[in-house]
Design an enzyme around this catalytic site. Structure first.
Site, PDB file in Angstrom:
ATOM      1  CD  GLU A 195     -27.909 134.617  95.596  1.00  0.00           C
ATOM      2  OE1 GLU A 195     -26.859 134.999  95.049  1.00  0.00           O
ATOM      3  OE2 GLU A 195     -28.700 135.386  96.167  1.00  0.00           O
ATOM      4  CE  LYS A 253     -24.964 138.802  94.893  1.00  0.00           C
ATOM      5  NZ  LYS A 253     -25.847 137.718  95.332  1.00  0.00           N
ATOM      6  CG  ASP A 290     -16.330 137.462  79.717  1.00  0.00           C
ATOM      7  OD1 ASP A 290     -16.455 137.471  80.951  1.00  0.00           O
ATOM      8  OD2 ASP A 290     -15.291 137.808  79.128  1.00  0.00           O
ATOM      9  CG  HIS A 319     -32.273 133.756 100.524  1.00  0.00           C
ATOM     10  ND1 HIS A 319     -31.139 133.067 100.244  1.00  0.00           N
ATOM     11  CD2 HIS A 319     -32.249 134.864  99.743  1.00  0.00           C
ATOM     12  CE1 HIS A 319     -30.439 133.733  99.346  1.00  0.00           C
ATOM     13  NE2 HIS A 319     -31.100 134.836  99.017  1.00  0.00           N
TER      14      HIS A 319
HETATM   15  C1  MEV Z   1     -29.125 138.719  97.129  1.00  0.00           C
HETATM   16  O1  MEV Z   1     -28.316 137.868  96.354  1.00  0.00           O
HETATM   17  C2  MEV Z   1     -29.662 139.864  96.296  1.00  0.00           C
HETATM   18  C3  MEV Z   1     -30.408 140.949  97.067  1.00  0.00           C
HETATM   19  O2  MEV Z   1     -29.595 141.377  98.154  1.00  0.00           O
HETATM   20  C4  MEV Z   1     -30.684 142.068  96.107  1.00  0.00           C
HETATM   21  C5  MEV Z   1     -31.209 143.316  96.764  1.00  0.00           C
HETATM   22  O3  MEV Z   1     -30.909 143.563  97.944  1.00  0.00           O
HETATM   23  O4  MEV Z   1     -31.877 144.082  96.045  1.00  0.00           O
HETATM   24  C6  MEV Z   1     -31.670 140.400  97.662  1.00  0.00           C
END
Ligand code: MEV
Length: 424
Positions: free
Chosen positions: A86, A264, A280, A378
């Site tokens: 990513e 995430k 892992d 991004h």
């Molecule tokens: C994207 O991979 C992760 C984010 O969505 C985390 C977040 O929203 O805090 C940018």
């Protein structure tokens, strides 16, 4: 669903040579529509190693390794390899780490390295009596567990205690035996699983119950890592940004829909270090998300506030069952090289650094989200991918990327047009 009508029932695929396995796939597809040479080239990892790691191996999947710079962990400058597909993840850590260098970077803590093994006893006649019988035999249980892994005991690890839980599964009472095992520098799944398997027949004999299953728990809440860091308000764009970030944290902590994405982001950093070191990723992710529910509601894994001077402070706490010995960590040559870059002495060090990376990632994501938004950062990295997808060669990628970002339309058709113009 594709053209092939052949059967996927293939016996002893694993016994075939590498080339024969690829021929089998082509035979199944009815034509050679995939590039066999691509799979034959396993890069810096011998096919022999790959084949020993998993069943029916056909090739390898290269994931980029990026280097997180600027990190200070417990007073030491650290370079941290991160394996991720990513874009923005590595850059986010570098940025967050740069912005807290003046306050000393990241400070970390780890608890003991205790893993939990579970045995589920069913068909229990009297749960309380069963519980007591097991408790009375703790010394014997300790011996059985420790005999499974004398090396661990030599290293001062091994069986460290137990807990018996009575669980109503909605159908009957289960008696759940937890053994606590210090797994030292190992993640510990093999040691703990072997121990609960050795223990089960003995528990059955003592209690007349049935040991239905026995396995390690990934909710490793006796193997926690913590990281904290402080960002000066003036270094992060002032009070408005700080307060917006605090509000973003409260949102995540109160709303599971947001918490899932917030966590995430934390795992973007953590899983990248875990993968780079051959650990892992699924075990760590399962543990993290289960731990996020420890209050009975899914919440933020991190916590944010201010210090006495009004600076932004973040902490992150989660289970961190990582190892330096055993599994892919030991056999994967790239994992071994990444560990060399990390320059660490113990699994404990790895747990600390990984947790710090998770916190850095969370800082960067929250800050981006409450300021420019996530797409800006991004998209410029994404633009590089688009340039490559449009067919840009190594010497063209930067120019195409620059023009894509400038034009604000990061699309493959636009990249193709830019490339055609450049080539003319
Ligand atoms: C994207 O991979 C992760 C984010 O969505 C985390 C977040 O929203 O805090 C940018």
């Amino acid at each position: 669903m594709g053209k092939s009508t052949a059967s996927s029932r293939i016996t002893s695929f694993y016994k075939l040579e590498h080339q024969q396995r690829l021929d089998k796939i082509a035979e199944f597809l009815g034509e050679n529509i995939f590039n066999q040479d691509h799979f034959l080239d396993t890069g810096n990892t011998d096919f022999q190693i790959v084949d020993n790691m998993i069943e029916n191996a056909i090739g390898t999947m290269n994931i980029p390794i990026g280097l997180a710079t600027n990190m200070i962990v417990d007073g030491k400058d650290k370079l941290i390899p991160m394996a991720t597909e990513e874009s923005s993840v590595v850059a986010a850590v570098c940025n967050a780490a740069r912005q807290c260098r003046d306050t000393g970077g990241f400070y970390t803590y780890t608890s003991e390295h205790i893993m939990i093994g579970q045995v589920q006893l069913i068909n229990v006649i009297n749960p309380m009596i069963t519980k007591q019988i097991i408790l009375e035999n703790e010394d014997e249980i300790k011996n059985i567990c420790n005999e499974v892994d004398p090396l661990l005991v030599q290293l001062k690890g091994g069986f460290k205690g137990m807990e018996i839980r009575i669980l109503d599964d909605g159908h009957e009472y289960n008696v759940i035996v937890h053994i606590f095992v210090d797994t030292c520098d190992a993640m510990g799944a093999n040691a703990v699983n072997s121990m609960v398997e050795a223990l089960s027949p003995v528990l059955e004999r003592w209690t007349n119950a049935k040991a239905n299953m026995r396995i390690l728990s990934n909710l490793a809440d006796k193997r926690l890592s913590m990281a904290r860091a402080t960002w000066r308000t003036e270094d992060i764009g002032g009070e408005a940004v700080r307060d917006a970030m605090l509000s973003a944290f409260r949102f995540a902590d109160s709303d599971p829909y947001r918490a899932a994405t917030h966590n995430k982001g934390i795992m973007n950093g953590i899983s990248a270090v875990i993968l780079a070191t051959g650990n892992d990723t699924r075990a760590i992710e399962a543990g993290a998300h289960a731990y996020a529910c420890q209050t009975g509601r899914y919440r933020s894994l991190s916590s944010w506030g201010v210090d006495k001077d009004g600076n932004l402070c973040g902490t992150l706490e989660l289970p961190m069952a990582v190892g330096l010995i055993g599994g892919a960590t030991k056999v994967h040559p790239t994992a071994q090289q990444n560990l060399k870059i990390l320059d660490i002495d113990s699994a404990d060090d790895l747990a600390r650094i990984t947790c710090a990376v998770g916190l850095a990632q969370n800082f960067a994501a929250m800050k981006a989200l409450v300021t420019t938004g996530i797409q800006k950062g991004h998209m410029s990295l994404h633009a590089k991918n688009i340039a490559v997808m449009a067919g840009a060669k190594a010497n063209e990628v930067n120019k195409v990327t620059e023009l894509l970002v400038k034009g604000g339309k990061i699309r493959i058709d636009v990249a193709e047009e830019i490339l055609a113009n450049l080539r003319h």
